[in-house]
Design an enzyme around this catalytic site. Sequence first.
Site, PDB file in Angstrom:
ATOM      1  N   SER A 112      82.378 -37.235  -2.026  1.00 51.59           N
ATOM      2  CA  SER A 112      81.530 -38.070  -2.878  1.00 51.59           C
ATOM      3  C   SER A 112      82.284 -39.341  -3.249  1.00 51.59           C
ATOM      4  O   SER A 112      83.514 -39.350  -3.300  1.00 51.59           O
ATOM      5  CB  SER A 112      81.168 -37.294  -4.152  1.00 51.59           C
ATOM      6  OG  SER A 112      80.762 -38.181  -5.171  1.00 51.59           O
ATOM      7  N   SER A 113      81.557 -40.383  -3.580  1.00 49.79           N
ATOM      8  CA  SER A 113      82.187 -41.652  -3.981  1.00 49.79           C
ATOM      9  C   SER A 113      83.026 -41.464  -5.242  1.00 49.79           C
ATOM     10  O   SER A 113      83.920 -42.257  -5.526  1.00 49.79           O
ATOM     11  CB  SER A 113      81.120 -42.714  -4.246  1.00 49.79           C
ATOM     12  OG  SER A 113      80.241 -42.278  -5.282  1.00 49.79           O
ATOM     13  N   CYS A 114      82.771 -40.394  -5.977  1.00 50.48           N
ATOM     14  CA  CYS A 114      83.485 -40.238  -7.254  1.00 50.48           C
ATOM     15  C   CYS A 114      84.936 -39.825  -7.058  1.00 50.48           C
ATOM     16  O   CYS A 114      85.703 -39.734  -8.017  1.00 50.48           O
ATOM     17  CB  CYS A 114      82.771 -39.244  -8.151  1.00 50.48           C
ATOM     18  SG  CYS A 114      83.101 -37.559  -7.722  1.00 50.48           S
ATOM     19  N   TYR A 141      86.178 -32.267 -10.163  1.00 46.71           N
ATOM     20  CA  TYR A 141      85.379 -32.300  -8.928  1.00 46.71           C
ATOM     21  C   TYR A 141      86.096 -33.143  -7.872  1.00 46.71           C
ATOM     22  O   TYR A 141      86.211 -32.748  -6.704  1.00 46.71           O
ATOM     23  CB  TYR A 141      84.010 -32.900  -9.253  1.00 46.71           C
ATOM     24  CG  TYR A 141      83.041 -33.000  -8.102  1.00 46.71           C
ATOM     25  CD1 TYR A 141      82.817 -34.233  -7.475  1.00 46.71           C
ATOM     26  CD2 TYR A 141      82.345 -31.886  -7.646  1.00 46.71           C
ATOM     27  CE1 TYR A 141      81.924 -34.338  -6.425  1.00 46.71           C
ATOM     28  CE2 TYR A 141      81.439 -31.986  -6.602  1.00 46.71           C
ATOM     29  CZ  TYR A 141      81.236 -33.219  -5.996  1.00 46.71           C
ATOM     30  OH  TYR A 141      80.344 -33.329  -4.963  1.00 46.71           O
ATOM     31  N   LYS A 145      87.379 -31.961  -4.115  1.00 48.11           N
ATOM     32  CA  LYS A 145      86.847 -32.621  -2.922  1.00 48.11           C
ATOM     33  C   LYS A 145      87.969 -33.317  -2.144  1.00 48.11           C
ATOM     34  O   LYS A 145      87.955 -33.377  -0.918  1.00 48.11           O
ATOM     35  CB  LYS A 145      85.746 -33.620  -3.307  1.00 48.11           C
ATOM     36  CG  LYS A 145      84.433 -32.976  -3.697  1.00 48.11           C
ATOM     37  CD  LYS A 145      83.812 -32.223  -2.518  1.00 48.11           C
ATOM     38  CE  LYS A 145      82.475 -31.591  -2.837  1.00 48.11           C
ATOM     39  NZ  LYS A 145      81.908 -30.883  -1.662  1.00 48.11           N
ATOM     40  N   HIS A 184      72.060 -35.737 -12.448  1.00 50.01           N
ATOM     41  CA  HIS A 184      72.527 -37.114 -12.280  1.00 50.01           C
ATOM     42  C   HIS A 184      71.515 -38.036 -12.957  1.00 50.01           C
ATOM     43  O   HIS A 184      70.430 -37.598 -13.351  1.00 50.01           O
ATOM     44  CB  HIS A 184      72.658 -37.442 -10.792  1.00 50.01           C
ATOM     45  CG  HIS A 184      73.760 -36.698 -10.115  1.00 50.01           C
ATOM     46  ND1 HIS A 184      73.540 -35.613  -9.298  1.00 50.01           N
ATOM     47  CD2 HIS A 184      75.102 -36.835 -10.174  1.00 50.01           C
ATOM     48  CE1 HIS A 184      74.698 -35.147  -8.863  1.00 50.01           C
ATOM     49  NE2 HIS A 184      75.658 -35.867  -9.378  1.00 50.01           N
TER      50      HIS A 184
HETATM   51  O1  GFB Z   1      74.580 -40.032 -12.480  1.00 45.21           O
HETATM   52  P1  GFB Z   1      75.643 -39.792 -13.500  1.00 45.21           P
HETATM   53  O2  GFB Z   1      75.525 -38.577 -14.365  1.00 45.21           O
HETATM   54  O3  GFB Z   1      77.029 -39.684 -12.762  1.00 45.21           O
HETATM   55  O4  GFB Z   1      75.730 -41.067 -14.517  1.00 45.21           O
HETATM   56  P2  GFB Z   1      78.186 -40.694 -12.339  1.00 45.21           P
HETATM   57  C1  GFB Z   1      75.588 -42.364 -14.036  1.00 45.21           C
HETATM   58  C2  GFB Z   1      75.560 -43.313 -15.243  1.00 45.21           C
HETATM   59  O5  GFB Z   1      74.312 -43.160 -15.941  1.00 45.21           O
HETATM   60  C3  GFB Z   1      76.663 -43.025 -16.289  1.00 45.21           C
HETATM   61  C4  GFB Z   1      74.563 -43.049 -17.343  1.00 45.21           C
HETATM   62  O6  GFB Z   1      77.156 -44.262 -16.763  1.00 45.21           O
HETATM   63  C5  GFB Z   1      75.903 -42.316 -17.399  1.00 45.21           C
HETATM   64  O7  GFB Z   1      76.507 -42.477 -18.685  1.00 45.21           O
HETATM   65  N1  GFB Z   1      73.469 -42.318 -18.008  1.00 45.21           N
HETATM   66  C6  GFB Z   1      72.691 -42.825 -19.003  1.00 45.21           C
HETATM   67  C7  GFB Z   1      73.090 -41.053 -17.765  1.00 45.21           C
HETATM   68  N2  GFB Z   1      71.811 -41.900 -19.434  1.00 45.21           N
HETATM   69  C8  GFB Z   1      72.036 -40.776 -18.665  1.00 45.21           C
HETATM   70  C9  GFB Z   1      71.430 -39.489 -18.645  1.00 45.21           C
HETATM   71  O8  GFB Z   1      70.520 -39.157 -19.412  1.00 45.21           O
HETATM   72  N3  GFB Z   1      71.921 -38.608 -17.722  1.00 45.21           N
HETATM   73  C10 GFB Z   1      72.929 -38.928 -16.844  1.00 45.21           C
HETATM   74  N4  GFB Z   1      73.353 -38.012 -15.942  1.00 45.21           N
HETATM   75  N5  GFB Z   1      73.549 -40.150 -16.858  1.00 45.21           N
HETATM   76  C11 GFB Z   1      78.848 -38.606 -10.939  1.00 45.21           C
HETATM   77  C12 GFB Z   1      79.992 -37.597 -10.876  1.00 45.21           C
HETATM   78  O9  GFB Z   1      79.271 -39.685 -11.758  1.00 45.21           O
HETATM   79  O10 GFB Z   1      78.568 -39.137  -9.659  1.00 45.21           O
HETATM   80  C13 GFB Z   1      79.625 -36.486  -9.935  1.00 45.21           C
HETATM   81  O11 GFB Z   1      80.237 -37.087 -12.172  1.00 45.21           O
HETATM   82  C14 GFB Z   1      79.120 -37.021  -8.619  1.00 45.21           C
HETATM   83  O12 GFB Z   1      80.762 -35.673  -9.707  1.00 45.21           O
HETATM   84  C15 GFB Z   1      78.099 -38.113  -8.781  1.00 45.21           C
HETATM   85  O13 GFB Z   1      80.173 -37.489  -7.871  1.00 45.21           O
HETATM   86  C16 GFB Z   1      77.740 -38.734  -7.451  1.00 45.21           C
HETATM   87  O14 GFB Z   1      77.706 -41.596 -11.278  1.00 45.21           O
HETATM   88  O15 GFB Z   1      78.800 -41.314 -13.550  1.00 45.21           O
END
Ligand code: GFB
Length: 318
Positions: A112-114, A141, A145, A184
Site C-alpha cells: 500500500s502507499s502507506c 500495517y 507490508k 477508509h
Molecule cells: O482513508 P483514511 O482513513 O486513511 O483517511 P489514510 C484519509 C484522510 O481522511 C485522513 C480523513 O486525513 C482522515 O483524517 N478523514 C476525515 C476521515 N474524516 C474521516 C472519516 O470519517 N473516516 C476516515 N477513515 N477518514 C490509510 C492507512 O491512511 O491509507 C491504511 O491507515 C491504508 O493502512 C490506507 O494504507 C490506504 O489514507 O490516512
Amino acid sequence: MVHFDLSGRSVFVTGHKGLLGSALCRQLQGRRDVLLWTADRADLDLCDKVAVDDWMAQHRPDVVIHAAGRVGGIAPNEKYPVEFLNDNLMMAQNVINSAYVQNVHKLVFLSSSCVSPKAAPQPLKPEDLLSSAFEPTNEAYALAKTVGMRLCGYYRKEYGADFISLLPCNLYGVGDRYDAFASHVIPALILKMHNAQTFGQDQIKLWGTGQPLREFMYVDDATRAILLALEYYSDALPLNIGSGAEVSIANLAQQIAQVVGYKGRIIFDESQGDGVTRKVMDKSMLDYLGFTPKVDLESGLRLSYADFVARDDIEQKI
Ligand code: GFB
C-alpha cells in the site's frame, strides 16, 4: 518486456471478499482461460501456517495474488497496532513462503502507499522505501507490508522466484466496507452523509482539518493495473499503482455531498488526526507499462454510492 502468459493458469486470490480481492475475482471470472481459486476464511485461516501449507500443497496454484489483509482506515490502524502487525505479518509470511515451497510460478504481493516514509519527497518513489520513519498512524500495517515486500525481493534474489510487490494508492469502489469507525475515508463519508440526509441531521463531523491530500483510484482500475503488472512486470523493485488524481479531504467531502445529495453542514473535528498530509505515488513505471485509469473520481463516487444504496449487507446504513 517479459510476458507472463496468464492463459491456461490457475490463480489463487487471497482476500476474495474484500474490496480489492472481490474486484480481482470479477475481472478474472470473465476469463475462460483462467482457473480461479479462492478460499473462505472459515475454510482457510491465512494466519495458520500449517493450514496454508496444506491448502497450497493440495491446490498447487500457478499464480498467487495476495490481496488479503487486516485493513482499515486511519482509526483502526491507530487503535489496533498489535493485530495490524501480527495478522498482516503472519499472512504475508505464510503465503509467500508456501508459494515458494509449492513452486508457484508468479506471486503478486499487494502492499500500500502507506508504507512510504512520512518525510519522503513526493511523488513517492519505491526507491525511497525505508529511507526514513513511517507515518505513525499506520506504522504497524506498514511494517508488516514492508517485511512482505522485502521477503518477495529476497526470494527473487536468493532463489530466482518471480515474486513482485505492488503499492496501490487509496482505493475505493464497489464492494467497499462501510463502517463509521473502521472504513477508509470515502466509504466513511458516504455512510455518514447518507445517514445524515436520511435522518434529517443538519451537520456531520469529519476528522482532522480537511487539508490533507489523498490520491484515489477506482478499484476496477486498480485491478486492471494489477493484472497488467502480473503479466508484464518482473522486478525486485516494488511497482507503484497510482492514478495521479489528488484531492483534499475537504474537496472530497464536497464531491461526496453532491453525489449523496447531502445538504447539511460539514464540520471538521481537529482533535482527530489527519495522518500523513500527502502521499501521491510516482507512476512513471505504470505509465511505461501503458496503463491509464478509466474511472474519474466523480464517476467512481457515483458507482460507489449506487452500490451502497443497492446493498443490504451494510449494518450501519439507515
Ligand atoms: O482513508 P483514511 O482513513 O486513511 O483517511 P489514510 C484519509 C484522510 O481522511 C485522513 C480523513 O486525513 C482522515 O483524517 N478523514 C476525515 C476521515 N474524516 C474521516 C472519516 O470519517 N473516516 C476516515 N477513515 N477518514 C490509510 C492507512 O491512511 O491509507 C491504511 O491507515 C491504508 O493502512 C490506507 O494504507 C490506504 O489514507 O490516512
